[in-house]
Design a protein around this motif. Structure first.
Motif, mmCIF file in Angstrom:
data_model
loop_
_atom_site.group_PDB
_atom_site.id
_atom_site.type_symbol
_atom_site.label_atom_id
_atom_site.label_comp_id
_atom_site.label_asym_id
_atom_site.label_seq_id
_atom_site.Cartn_x
_atom_site.Cartn_y
_atom_site.Cartn_z
ATOM 1 N N ALA A 1 -5.071 -8.841 -5.857
ATOM 2 C CA ALA A 1 -5.602 -7.438 -5.580
ATOM 3 C C ALA A 1 -5.788 -6.726 -6.935
ATOM 4 C CB ALA A 1 -4.904 -6.841 -4.614
ATOM 5 N N TYR A 2 -4.774 -6.718 -7.722
ATOM 6 C CA TYR A 2 -4.848 -5.929 -9.162
ATOM 7 C C TYR A 2 -5.917 -6.608 -10.226
ATOM 8 C CZ TYR A 2 -3.150 -3.688 -13.326
ATOM 9 O OH TYR A 2 -3.110 -2.850 -14.421
ATOM 10 N N ALA A 3 -5.982 -7.924 -10.014
ATOM 11 C CA ALA A 3 -7.234 -8.274 -10.875
ATOM 12 C C ALA A 3 -8.395 -8.153 -10.334
ATOM 13 C CB ALA A 3 -7.045 -9.850 -11.153
ATOM 14 N N GLN A 4 -8.341 -8.182 -9.018
ATOM 15 C CA GLN A 4 -9.867 -7.885 -8.377
ATOM 16 C C GLN A 4 -10.246 -6.305 -8.648
ATOM 17 O OE1 GLN A 4 -10.412 -8.142 -3.875
ATOM 18 N NE2 GLN A 4 -11.242 -10.040 -4.628
ATOM 19 N N GLU A 5 -9.488 -5.229 -8.861
ATOM 20 C CA GLU A 5 -9.545 -3.962 -8.860
ATOM 21 C C GLU A 5 -9.804 -3.579 -10.442
ATOM 22 O OE1 GLU A 5 -10.355 -1.684 -6.428
ATOM 23 O OE2 GLU A 5 -10.321 -3.659 -5.119
ATOM 24 N N MET B 1 0.833 -1.381 -0.018
ATOM 25 C CA MET B 1 0.130 0.122 0.145
ATOM 26 C C MET B 1 1.116 1.208 0.003
ATOM 27 S SD MET B 1 -3.137 -0.126 -0.090
ATOM 28 C CE MET B 1 -3.956 1.427 0.842
ATOM 29 N N LEU B 2 2.158 1.076 0.239
ATOM 30 C CA LEU B 2 2.924 2.299 0.320
ATOM 31 C C LEU B 2 3.558 2.669 -1.023
ATOM 32 C CD1 LEU B 2 4.847 1.550 3.851
ATOM 33 C CD2 LEU B 2 2.979 3.304 3.532
ATOM 34 N N THR B 3 3.382 1.730 -1.868
ATOM 35 C CA THR B 3 3.671 2.134 -3.348
ATOM 36 C C THR B 3 2.721 2.723 -4.193
ATOM 37 O OG1 THR B 3 3.022 -0.114 -4.107
ATOM 38 C CG2 THR B 3 5.292 -0.062 -3.202
ATOM 39 N N PRO B 4 3.224 3.521 -5.187
ATOM 40 C CA PRO B 4 2.106 3.760 -6.005
ATOM 41 C C PRO B 4 1.264 3.014 -6.607
ATOM 42 C CG PRO B 4 4.222 4.933 -6.835
ATOM 43 C CD PRO B 4 4.517 3.853 -5.336
ATOM 44 N N GLU B 5 1.939 1.817 -6.963
ATOM 45 C CA GLU B 5 1.036 0.642 -7.650
ATOM 46 C C GLU B 5 0.158 -0.033 -6.715
ATOM 47 O OE1 GLU B 5 5.108 1.303 -9.538
ATOM 48 O OE2 GLU B 5 4.355 1.000 -7.492
ATOM 49 N N GLY B 6 0.705 -0.177 -5.341
ATOM 50 C CA GLY B 6 -0.386 -0.604 -4.476
ATOM 51 C C GLY B 6 -1.411 0.238 -3.787
ATOM 52 N N SER C 1 -9.339 -4.002 -1.913
ATOM 53 C CA SER C 1 -8.775 -5.293 -2.299
ATOM 54 C C SER C 1 -7.773 -5.508 -1.037
ATOM 55 C CB SER C 1 -8.199 -5.885 -3.549
ATOM 56 O OG SER C 1 -9.477 -5.712 -4.299
ATOM 57 N N LEU C 2 -6.865 -4.571 -0.602
ATOM 58 C CA LEU C 2 -5.747 -4.892 0.353
ATOM 59 C C LEU C 2 -6.304 -4.534 1.857
ATOM 60 C CD1 LEU C 2 -2.593 -3.462 -1.683
ATOM 61 C CD2 LEU C 2 -3.284 -5.761 -1.282
ATOM 62 N N GLU C 3 -7.080 -3.499 1.821
ATOM 63 C CA GLU C 3 -7.426 -3.033 3.237
ATOM 64 C C GLU C 3 -7.956 -4.360 4.305
ATOM 65 O OE1 GLU C 3 -9.922 0.150 2.645
ATOM 66 O OE2 GLU C 3 -8.367 1.612 1.981
ATOM 67 N N PRO C 4 -8.922 -5.084 3.605
ATOM 68 C CA PRO C 4 -9.253 -6.291 4.491
ATOM 69 C C PRO C 4 -8.102 -7.036 4.882
ATOM 70 C CG PRO C 4 -10.803 -5.956 2.802
ATOM 71 C CD PRO C 4 -9.623 -5.288 2.401
ATOM 72 N N VAL C 5 -7.094 -7.238 4.148
ATOM 73 C CA VAL C 5 -5.990 -8.161 4.301
ATOM 74 C C VAL C 5 -5.056 -7.213 5.517
ATOM 75 C CG1 VAL C 5 -3.783 -9.328 3.292
ATOM 76 C CG2 VAL C 5 -5.849 -9.138 1.938
ATOM 77 N N MET C 6 -5.023 -6.137 5.247
ATOM 78 C CA MET C 6 -4.044 -5.349 6.347
ATOM 79 C C MET C 6 -4.767 -5.472 7.630
ATOM 80 S SD MET C 6 -3.302 -2.013 3.981
ATOM 81 C CE MET C 6 -3.045 -0.982 5.301
ATOM 82 N N ALA D 1 -2.172 -8.434 -14.017
ATOM 83 C CA ALA D 1 -1.381 -7.598 -14.088
ATOM 84 C C ALA D 1 -0.174 -8.046 -14.759
ATOM 85 C CB ALA D 1 -0.635 -7.154 -12.784
ATOM 86 N N LYS D 2 0.394 -7.215 -15.632
ATOM 87 C CA LYS D 2 1.934 -7.467 -16.508
ATOM 88 C C LYS D 2 3.177 -7.270 -15.654
ATOM 89 C CE LYS D 2 -0.552 -9.234 -20.126
ATOM 90 N NZ LYS D 2 -0.577 -8.423 -21.190
ATOM 91 N N LEU D 3 4.353 -7.796 -15.865
ATOM 92 C CA LEU D 3 5.280 -7.050 -15.106
ATOM 93 C C LEU D 3 5.616 -5.653 -15.089
ATOM 94 C CD1 LEU D 3 8.167 -9.703 -15.990
ATOM 95 C CD2 LEU D 3 6.711 -9.623 -14.072
ATOM 96 N N TYR D 4 4.982 -5.043 -16.203
ATOM 97 C CA TYR D 4 5.232 -3.585 -16.248
ATOM 98 C C TYR D 4 4.357 -2.924 -15.187
ATOM 99 C CZ TYR D 4 6.154 -5.127 -20.997
ATOM 100 O OH TYR D 4 6.488 -5.995 -22.001
ATOM 101 N N ASP D 5 3.269 -3.702 -14.560
ATOM 102 C CA ASP D 5 2.423 -3.166 -13.721
ATOM 103 C C ASP D 5 3.050 -3.262 -12.179
ATOM 104 O OD1 ASP D 5 0.388 -2.187 -15.433
ATOM 105 O OD2 ASP D 5 -0.102 -4.400 -15.600
ATOM 106 N N PHE D 6 3.982 -3.950 -12.016
ATOM 107 C CA PHE D 6 4.623 -4.476 -10.725
ATOM 108 C C PHE D 6 5.132 -3.196 -9.949
ATOM 109 C CE2 PHE D 6 4.494 -9.393 -10.198
ATOM 110 C CZ PHE D 6 3.474 -9.313 -11.062
#
Length: 367
Positions: free
Chosen positions: A236-240, A163-168, A174-179, A245-250
Motif C-alpha cells: 500500500a505504501y508503494a502504491q501511494e 488505518m488506525l495508525t498515523p502511518e497507515g 490503497s487500503l480502503e478496498p481491502v477493508m 517503505a524503509k523500516l523508519y516508515d513502518f
C-alpha cells in the motif's frame, strides 16, 4: 562466476585477500585449453571495483586474457574506454529487471573478423506489464500460525488496524478496498491464464503455450501472519508513494522483533532498512537473486490485496523465462534456479552479437 562482492564491504582487508576473487582463473584455464574463437564471461558489477592485494581484479582479468591472445570487447559500447563500459543493464534491452552485470566478450586475436557489433537498446518494460494480468492469487499462512484463520477476514482486519495508525491513515486509497473486502483473491494458486493485451512480451512468454490457458508454478507461498501485515503495509505504501517503505516508515507494531530494527523507532541508522521491498509496478524489478529461495521479503508483490511475495512463475517472468519452461525440484530449488540464471531474452541478444561477429545466421525474438 559467484557473487562474492555483494554486501561484504564491511571487511575490506579480508575481501582483498579472498581467493574467490581469482576464481576467474578457472575459467581462464578452459580458454587456454579449448582456444575458442570467442567466449562470453559474466560477473557481478563489484568486479570492477574489487581489489586483490591492492591491485584491481578487472585489470588482472584483462591482462591475463590478453596474454592468452584474446581481446576483450563490450556488448554495449563500441569502443570501450572505461571498465564501466562493460556493464550490461538488462532493463535497457527489453528485460523487466534492473539486473546489471559485467559481460566480457572475448575474441581470439588474428581471426580477421573485425570489431564486433553491440546490442540494440529496447524499450523499458515494467513489472506491471508482465505481471499485471497474471491471475490474482492470495498468500497462505505458514505452519507456525497455530490458529485456524480465515485469510480474507484476517487481511481485512489487518487493513483496519493499519488505518488506525498515523502511518497507515495516509494509505487510505490503497487500503480502503481491502477493508471493504473488495477484489480479495480466494485461492493460493491459478490453473490458467487469460488474455495479456498489455504485455509487450506476450509472444515471448507464451510461445508454445499460445492459445492455451496453461500457467505452471504460479502458486503462492505461505507466510507468517505478521509478515502478511507487513506485506500489506509495504504494498500500500508503494502504491501511494511510488517508492518502497524503509523500516523508519513502518508503524511501530510492524517492526521486526530483532536488534537490527530497534533504532528505526528513534530514527537511528539501521542496517538493511530496506529488508522489506516491494517490486514497483511502474518500473523494472530489482535484481532477482537466489536469495528469493530463502524468503520473499525483498520480492513483495505490488498489489496490496494479494499480501504475498512473488511466485516462482512471476520471478521467472522477471527473468524472461517463457511460461513453458519448467523448473525441477521443490519450490526452494525452483526459486534458486530462477535467481541464479542469466535472463534468457538477454542471453539471446548477446548470442546474436556473437553470431553476427562469426558471420553465422541467427534467429531471435528481436530479429
Amino acid at each position: 562466476m559467484p557473487s562474492v562482492f555483494a554486501r561484504r564491504t564491511h571487511d575490506k582487508d579480508r575481501l582483498e585477500k579472498d581467493v574467490k576473487q581469482t576464481l576467474y582463473k578457472c575459467y581462464l584455464r578452459f580458454i587456454e585449453v579449448l582456444r575458442p574463437t570467442a567466449f562470453v564471461m559474466e560477473n557481478v558489477k563489484g568486479l570492477l571495483s574489487a581489489r586483490n592485494y591492492g591491485e584491481g581484479v578487472f585489470g588482472h582479468i584483462r591482462a591475463d586474457m590478453e596474454a592468452l591472445g584474446y581481446e576483450l570487447h563490450s556488448m554495449v559500447v563500441k569502443d570501450p574506454e572505461r571498465p564501466h563500459d562493460f556493464i550490461v543493464r538488462a532493463d535497457e534491452f527489453g528485460v523487466p529487471q534492473a539486473r546489471h552485470r559485467v559481460i566480457l566478450f572475448g575474441t581470439r586475436s588474428g581471426c580477421g573478423q573485425g570489431a564486433p557489433g553491440v546490442m540494440t537498446p529496447r524499450p523499458v518494460i515494467t513489472v506491471d506489464q508482465v505481471l499485471g494480468e497474471m491471475p490474482r492469487i492470495r498468500s497462505g499462512f505458514s505452519s507456525r500460525v497455530h490458529d485456524k484463520l480465515d485469510w480474507k477476514e484476517y487481511v481485512r482486519k489487518a487493513a483496519e488496524k493499519l488505518m488506525l495508525t498515523p502511518e497507515g491513515s495516509a494509505l487510505g486509497p490503497s487500503l480502503e478496498p481491502v477493508m471493504e473486502g473488495k477484489h480479495l483473491p480466494s485461492a493460493q494458486h491459478a490453473d490458467g491464464i487469460g488474455a495479456e493485451d498489455r504485455n509487450p512480451l506476450s509472444d515471448w512468454y507464451r510461445g508454445h503455450l499460445a492459445g492455451s490457458g496453461v500457467l505452471p508454478e504460479h502458486v503462492a507461498r505461505n507466510h507468517m501472519d505478521s509478515d502478511l501485515d507487513r506485506y500489506l503495509f509495504c504494498a500500500a505504501y508503494a502504491q501511494e508513494h511510488k517508492t518502497c517503505a524503509k523500516l523508519y516508515d513502518f508503524p511501530k507494531y510492524l517492526l521486526p522483533n530483532h536488534k537490527n530494527a530497534e533504532g528505526a523507532v528513534e530514527g537511528k541508522e539501521v542496517v538493511f532498512a530496506d529488508r522489506f521491498h516491494v517490486q514497483l509496478s511502474d518500473q523494472p524489478s530489482t535484481t532477482v537473486t537466489s536469495h528469493i529461495s530463502k524468503d520473499g521479503h525483498y520480492f513483495i508483490h505490488p498489489d496490496p490485496s494479494q499480501c504475498r511475495s512473488l511466485t516462482v512463475r512471476e520471478a521467472a517472468r522477471l527473468q524472461t523465462f517463457p511460461d513453458d519452461y519448467f523448473f525441477m525440484g521443490n519450490r526452494t530449488d525452483q526459486y534458486r534456479q530462477v535467481g541464479n540464471a542469466v535472463p534468457p531474452l538477454l542471453a539471446q541478444q548477446m548470442a546474436q552479437v556473437v553470431a553476427d561477429w562469426i558471420d553465422e545466421p541467427s534467429v531471435g525474438y528481436y530479429r
